[in-house]
Design a protein around this motif. Structure first.
Motif: not given
Length: 483
Positions: A55, A58-59, A62, A160, A189, A192-193, A196, A329
Motif C-alpha cells: 500500500q 502504491k501510494t 501515485h 507522511e 491525497q 486520505y493517506y 489510511q 481508506t
C-alpha cells in the motif's frame, strides 16, 4: 513404616538441588502457549506487513506521478518553478528503497500499546527461559516480523512528513496561479493517506482473542510484570528509578508535579478527605472527584478520537475543506456487509405459508450507497398453519442497491429471480430454467444500529408481481440482521 512428621523440613541441599526444576515446572504450568498459535499470530502480522508495504509503495508512486503532472503545468506557467522539483525525484527513490528495506529498531512517533505489548512479550519469552527450545524459534520469528512491521510503520510516518513538506511547498505556487483543482486534489491525497495509516495502526488497538490469550497468560507472571515495567517502550518514554511507576524526584521530568503535591492542593482547595491511591482503595468511595474525573476522561477520549481522525497527534490538524469519504481508506473486506434476510408470506389457495431464509453480502461504495447480492431458500410452513411441516418450496436469488435518503432512511431496490416450485435436489433448479420468474423491487428501508449488529427493516413493492404464476403479493416486508 516410619512416617516423617509433618513439621519436619526438607534438607537444604535438596531444596537447592531441585529448585531450578521446580521453578521450570511451575513456569511451564503457568504459561503453556502452543507453538501453533504463536505461528498463527506471526502469519497474521507478517501478512499485515506485506499489505502495508504494498500500500505504501502504491501510494508513494501515485504521489510521484501526481507531482510530475503538477510540475509540467507549473513550469508551463513559470519556468522558475522547476527549482521546486530539483531533488524531489531522488527523495521519492530514497523512500521507495526504504520501503524495500525497513529500518529495524526505529520507533514510531505515536505510541501503539498493542504493538508494544507484543514486542515486549516476545523479548520476555526469549530471555526468561520458560519456553521449550522448539518454540523459541517461532518466538524469534515473531519478534523479527514485529520489528519489521514497526519499521514499515516508521517508513509510513517518514512518507507522511515528506508529503506534508511537499504539500506546503507546492501550495503557495498552486494558489499563485489559481490551480485550485490541482490544490484540492493534493489536499485530498494527503488527508486520505493519513487516514489510511491510522486504519493500520488501529488494528493493534483491536486485539483479537489469540493475542489477548497470550498476553493475559503472561500478565499472571510476576516476572513478566516486572519485565514489562522496565523494558517496554512506555517505560522508556516515562522512566522511573525502580520501574514500578512510583517515580523518584531525582529522575522526575522537570516541570511535572508529583502525585503527592497534586493531592495536597486538591485537599486544600476542594476539601477532599483523600484521593484514591494504589494502596488506599477505600478512599475512592468517599472521593467527591470520582464522578468528575470519569466525565473528564470520557471527554478526553472523545477528543482523542477526533484528533486521530484529523491525522493523529504527530500531524498538523488541517481541517479538510471538503467532505471526506470515510470508505475510501477502508480495505475490501472492511467494506463488506454480510447479513441475514428473513421474509414470510401467508398461505393462499395455491401456496402454503412460506418463510424465506437467506444471506446477503453488500459492498459499501460510499457512506451513502451499498450494492450487493443475496440468496434465500423458500421453506413451506404447511397449509393451513395448523398443519406445520417444512418443505423446500423454492429459491430466491438477486442483486440489490441501497441509497441513503436521510439519517437512517434508505431507498432500496433490486432485481430478483424466483423459483416457485417444490424441489428435492439442486439439479432440479438447473434443469427447469424456464420456471424461474422475475421480480423488480423498489421501496424504503429503515436501518437501525443496535449494539454491534445492525437491523434493517424493508417494505418493497414488486412491479412484476402479476407475472408470477400463481400471482404473488405486491408488497414484501423483510427484516435483515447484520452479521
Amino acid at each position: 513404616m516410619k512416617q516423617i512428621p509433618v513439621k519436619q523440613k526438607l534438607p537444604l541441599f535438596l531444596i537447592i538441588l531441585f529448585a531450578p526444576l521446580l521453578a521450570q515446572a511451575l513456569a511451564d504450568s503457568v504459561f503453556n502457549f502452543p507453538g501453533k498459535e504463536i505461528s498463527t499470530i506471526d502469519k497474521k502480522y507478517n501478512a499485515l506487513n506485506d499489505r502495508l508495504e504494498k500500500q505504501l509503495a502504491k501510494t508513494l508512486a501515485h504521489f510521484a506521478k501526481q507531482e510530475k503532472k503538477i510540475q509540467k503545468k507549473l513550469v508551463a506557467k513559470d519556468s522558475s518553478a522547476i527549482a521546486l522539483f530539483a531533488s524531489s525525484h531522488q527523495q521519492y527513490e530514497q523512500l521507495q528503497q526504504q520501503l524495500k528495506n525497513p529500518l529495524k529498531g526505529k520507533r514510531v512517533a505515536n505510541y501503539i500499546p498493542g504493538l508494544d505489548s507484543l514486542q515486549t512479550a516476545s523479548k520476555f519469552l526469549q530471555q526468561s527461559g520458560i519456553l521449550k527450545n522448539d518454540k523459541l524459534g517461532e518466538v524469534r520469528q515473531l519478534s523479527n516480523d514485529l520489528q519489521k512491521l514497526e519499521g514499515s510503520l516508521y517508513s509510513a510516518e517518514q512518507i507522511e512528513v515528506f508529503i506534508k513538506q511537499r504539500k506546503a511547498l507546492l501550495t503557495s505556487q498552486l494558489e499563485k496561479f489559481g490551480m485550485t483543482k490541482e490544490l484540492t486534489s493534493l489536499k485530498k491525497q494527503v488527508y486520505y493517506y493519513r487516514q489510511q495509516i491510522e486504519e493500520y495502526k488501529n488494528l493493534f488497538h483491536d486485539q483479537k482473542k489469540l493475542e489477548e490469550k497470550a498476553l493475559a497468560t503472561l500478565r499472571e507472571l510476576p516476572a513478566f510484570q516486572s519485565f514489562m515495567q522496565k523494558n517496554s517502550y512506555l517505560a522508556q518514554l516515562f522512566p522511573s528509578s525502580n520501574g514500578a511507576g512510583t517515580g523518584d524526584p531525582a529522575t522526575a521530568i522537570a516541570g511535572l508535579q508529583t502525585r503527592a503535591s497534586v493531592q495536597s492542593i486538591l485537599q486544600e482547595r476542594l476539601g477532599a478527605t483523600s484521593l484514591p491511591s494504589p494502596g488506599n482503595t477505600s478512599a475512592a468511595a468517599v472521593n467527591p472527584l470520582d464522578e468528575s474525573m470519569q466525565m473528564a476522561q470520557q471527554q478526553l477520549n472523545t477528543l482523542k478520537d477526533k484528533v486521530n481522525k484529523l491525522g493523529g497527534a504527530n500531524s498538523d490538524l488541517d481541517m479538510p475543506d471538503f467532505k471526506p469519504k470515510t470508505q475510501k481508506t477502508k480495505t475490501f473486506l472492511q467494506r463488506l456487509e454480510p447479513g441475514i434476510i428473513i421474509q414470510s408470506s401467508g398461505s393462499s389457495k395455491f401456496l402454503p405459508g412460506i418463510l424465506d431464509l437467506g444471506l446477503s453480502l453488500g459492498y459499501k461504495l460510499s457512506d451513502k450507497s451499498t450494492v450487493g447480492l443475496k440468496a434465500a431458500w423458500k421453506s413451506g410452513l404447511g397449509h393451513p398453519i395448523k398443519d406445520i411441516h417444512f418443505s423446500s418450496e423454492g429459491v430466491n436469488m438477486g442483486a440489490f442497491i441501497d441509497i441513503k435518503i436521510k439519517k437512517s432512511w434508505w431507498l432500496s431496490g433490486g432485481g430478483e429471480y424466483n423459483y416457485l416450485q417444490s424441489f428435492k435436489s439442486l439439479q432440479e433448479l438447473h434443469a427447469n430454467v424456464k420456471v424461474w420468474q422475475q421480480s423488480a423491487l423498489l421501496g424504503i428501508s429503515k436501518k437501525v444500529k443496535a449494539s454491534r449488529r445492525s437491523r434493517n427493516v424493508q417494505l418493497l413493492y414488486d412491479f412484476l408481481w402479476k407475472r408470477e404464476v400463481p400471482a404473488a403479493q405486491p408488497l414484501k416486508f423483510r427484516v435483515g440482521v447484520g452479521l
